[in-house]
Structures are given as C-alpha cells and as structure tokens.
Design an enzyme around this catalytic site. Structure first.
Site, short mmCIF file in Angstrom:
data_model
loop_
_atom_site.label_atom_id
_atom_site.label_comp_id
_atom_site.label_asym_id
_atom_site.label_seq_id
_atom_site.Cartn_x
_atom_site.Cartn_y
_atom_site.Cartn_z
N ILE A 28 0.83 -1.20 0.00
CA ILE A 28 0.00 0.00 0.00
C ILE A 28 0.86 1.25 0.00
CG2 ILE A 28 -1.79 1.27 1.23
CD1 ILE A 28 -2.69 -1.42 2.43
N CYS A 30 1.52 1.38 8.00
CA CYS A 30 2.25 0.33 8.71
C CYS A 30 1.29 -0.54 9.50
CB CYS A 30 3.29 0.94 9.64
SG CYS A 30 2.61 2.16 10.79
N PRO A 31 1.65 -1.78 9.76
CA PRO A 31 0.80 -2.63 10.60
C PRO A 31 0.88 -2.20 12.06
CG PRO A 31 2.84 -3.76 10.08
CD PRO A 31 2.85 -2.49 9.28
N ARG A 78 -4.31 1.64 10.92
CA ARG A 78 -5.01 1.22 12.14
C ARG A 78 -5.15 2.43 13.07
NH1 ARG A 78 -6.44 -2.27 9.50
NH2 ARG A 78 -6.30 -4.54 9.79
N ASP A 116 -9.43 7.21 8.11
CA ASP A 116 -10.42 6.18 7.76
C ASP A 116 -10.56 5.16 8.88
OD1 ASP A 116 -12.23 4.95 5.80
OD2 ASP A 116 -10.75 3.33 5.74
N GLU A 149 -13.99 0.92 16.84
CA GLU A 149 -14.93 1.03 15.71
C GLU A 149 -16.13 0.12 15.92
OE1 GLU A 149 -11.32 1.94 12.51
OE2 GLU A 149 -12.35 0.01 12.47
N HIS A 156 -14.01 3.56 7.93
CA HIS A 156 -13.20 2.37 7.61
C HIS A 156 -13.67 1.72 6.31
CE1 HIS A 156 -10.50 -0.83 9.66
NE2 HIS A 156 -10.33 -0.86 8.35
#
Length: 326
Positions: free
Chosen positions: A169, A216-217, A245, A269, A274, A293
């Site tokens: 991404i 990033c994760p 995230r 987003d 959530e 999201h």
C-alpha cells in the site's frame, strides 16, 4: 436473513461468523461452499461464537474475535481463515498450541486503500465536499462573482509526501504521489529499493513532510506512536492521513494539536475503536475528516478476499496451507 447454509457431499463444516461487510449480497459464496457445509452469519457477537461454531472445522472471520476459549472449546476446529490482512482478532498463540492453522488475506486491497488515502489527501487540499455543498445550498447562484472561495486550495506539485510503512500500500501511495509531482519520503522497518521514494528516519518523515500517511501494521511496539511528541515535529501546515489502524494514533493528542492549530488537518479512515464512542475527541476536532473504515471496501478488493479465502481453504485441505500467520 441472518444466516444461510449450503450443503455438499463433503463433511467439512465451515462457519462464516460475520459475512456482511465482505459480502453484503453483491458477491457469491459459491466457490467456498464447494468445500463442504457452509453456514453464513451476517454478524456474530463474541458471546455466541462458540454456540454458532460448534462442530466447525473451518471458521471464517472478518472482525469477530476468535479467542483462546473458543479455540480450546471447539475441538473440531482445524483452520481459522481471516477475511482480512490484519489478524489481531485471533488468538494465534492459542491456535498454535492446538495445532489450528490461521490464514489471512494479504495484499488484496493495495490499490483500493491507496486510492482512498489519496482521496482523503485531496479532500484536504481541494475541499470538494465543501464546495459541492456550497453550490447545493445556492451560494453560487447568489454570488456576485463568477467564482468564489470557501477554503484555500493547495497545489501538490513540489510538496513532500511522507509515508510510514512501505509495503504494497505504501508503495502504491508513492506512485500516486509521484504522478502528482510530489517528493516522496518513507520510513519502514526495512529499506526498499525505489526510484520514486527516499528512505529516511521516522523523525525526518514527520518533520519534513507536508503530508504524512500511515501504512504500517499495528504492533506492540508502535501502538499510539503518533503522539504529542511525534505530532510536534510536523509543520504547522502539514496534514496527517491514516488508513492503517486507529490504534497507531494517540487520539486525544491529535485532537489537541488540531484544535490548537498546531497542524493543519487530519484525514482518517480508522479510529482506535470502531464504531467509535460518541466521546471520541476526533469526532469534534477542527479540520478532521473521518470516513467509516471504507478504504478496503471496493467491490474488486472484496472479490479478491473471497478468491484468496477459497484458495486458502483449498491449499489447507491439500496439506499445503498458504498465507499462514501462526
């Protein structure tokens, strides 16, 4: 219908705990139903996971948590398929102890997520929503001039885009930014050969960029790393974008920086919880754009999720599992 079942001659029982977001009805589950008995639930609350999944060999989950109790209680369980890239909803250690394979769906949405991230970026520079709403309310009809300004418009040529995380991404985001004539900086755990982007430190990305985009994760080491100190490095006219995230950001710190005009804007987003609590400070922060999201949600990306999930099950049944995360 809350759930539906399809049956074949195979004895494999597959349960989809929360199929609605991935497939609200515009796609087909047929390729997965060929592997056995398929039960699809639109949503499943944590307290009834075990009840619904008793006897299942395969559980497919998008955001429904599969915890250690479920993994230990459902003794027939052999595989958990996460219909997403992030798999923090599954207790992978408990699964490993029981010999349950956990698979995810990597790289299904790079183009869709980067597209949405850049759409958020463009909203902060061109304010399409503000102008479209103004015209709809009749402002142009009443204007004494042929054109008018409601918010300043910024040209991207020559601006600096900073990217945190340079996987699929992040690299796609760099390509889009480069096409707009932007200078690209990136920070990642590993350096990637790129003709488009310059590798540098995290601090340099935040301090030198006009836009910082997170790709990033989430890990134990970077939770809320975008805090007051990191945001304080940003230019007053800079914008933060997050399609990764929500837990990467200390949300009160970001809201404070926005409300104090310490940074120009944020476009998000994802949030830490959530759906968000009504008390989330970013919901009312100045110059903060939030979408629910949806960066991953293109039809094309969701079809790739189903295709890869089917392949994950097929390879698991052949004894050669792929996309294993535990």
């Amino acid at each position: 219908m809350e759930s539906k079942s399809t049956h074949t001659e195979l004895s494999l029982k597959i349960v989809v705990t929360d199929g609605h977001t991935v497939n609200p009805g515009d796609l087909s589950w047929d390729q997965i139903s060929t592997f056995g008995s398929l039960s699809i639930y639109e949503r499943t609350s944590p307290e009834i996971v075990i009840e619904r999944c008793v006897g299942a060999s395969v559980i497919l989950t998008n955001k429904t948590p599969i915890d250690s109790r479920a993994i230990e209680t459902i003794t027939t369980l052999k595989m958990i398929g996460v219909t997403a890239t992030g798999y923090n909803i599954v207790d992978t250690q408990a699964a490993q102890r029981r010999g349950v394979v956990v698979c995810n769906v990597p790289a299904y949405g790079a183009h869709s997520v980067a597209q949405h991230a850049f759409a958020l970026l463009l909203e902060t520079t061109n304010h399409i929503g503000i102008y479209a709403n103004s015209v709809r309310q009749g402002d142009w009809q009443r204007s004494i001039d042929w054109s008018y300004s409601k918010a300043p418009i910024m040209e991207l040529q020559g601006k600096t885009l900073g990217i945190i995380g340079f996987g699929n991404i992040g690299q796609q985001m760099a390509k889009i930014g480069f096409a707009f004539g932007m200078r690209i900086l990136y920070c990642s755990r590993t350096k990637v050969d790129s003709d488009l982007a310059h590798f540098t430190s995290m601090e340099q990305v935040f301090s030198k960029s006009d836009f910082v985009s997170l790709h990033c994760p989430l890990t134990a080491d970077n939770r809320e790393f975008v805090n007051r100190n990191m945001l304080g490095l940003m230019k007053p006219g800079a914008c933060l974008i997050n399609t990764a995230r929500g837990q990467l950001i200390q949300e009160q710190d970001l809201a404070d920086m926005l409300n104090q005009n310490r940074i120009r804007a944020a476009a998000l987003d994802v949030l830490s919880s959530e759906p968000p609590s009504p008390h989330n400070p970013l919901l009312t922060a100045k110059n903060c754009i939030i979408t629910p999201h949806i960066a991953w949600m293109s039809r094309e990306a969701r079809q790739r999720i189903l295709d890869t999930t089917a392949k994950n099950i097929e390879q698991f049944l052949k004894g050669s599992p792929i996309n294993v995360v535990n």
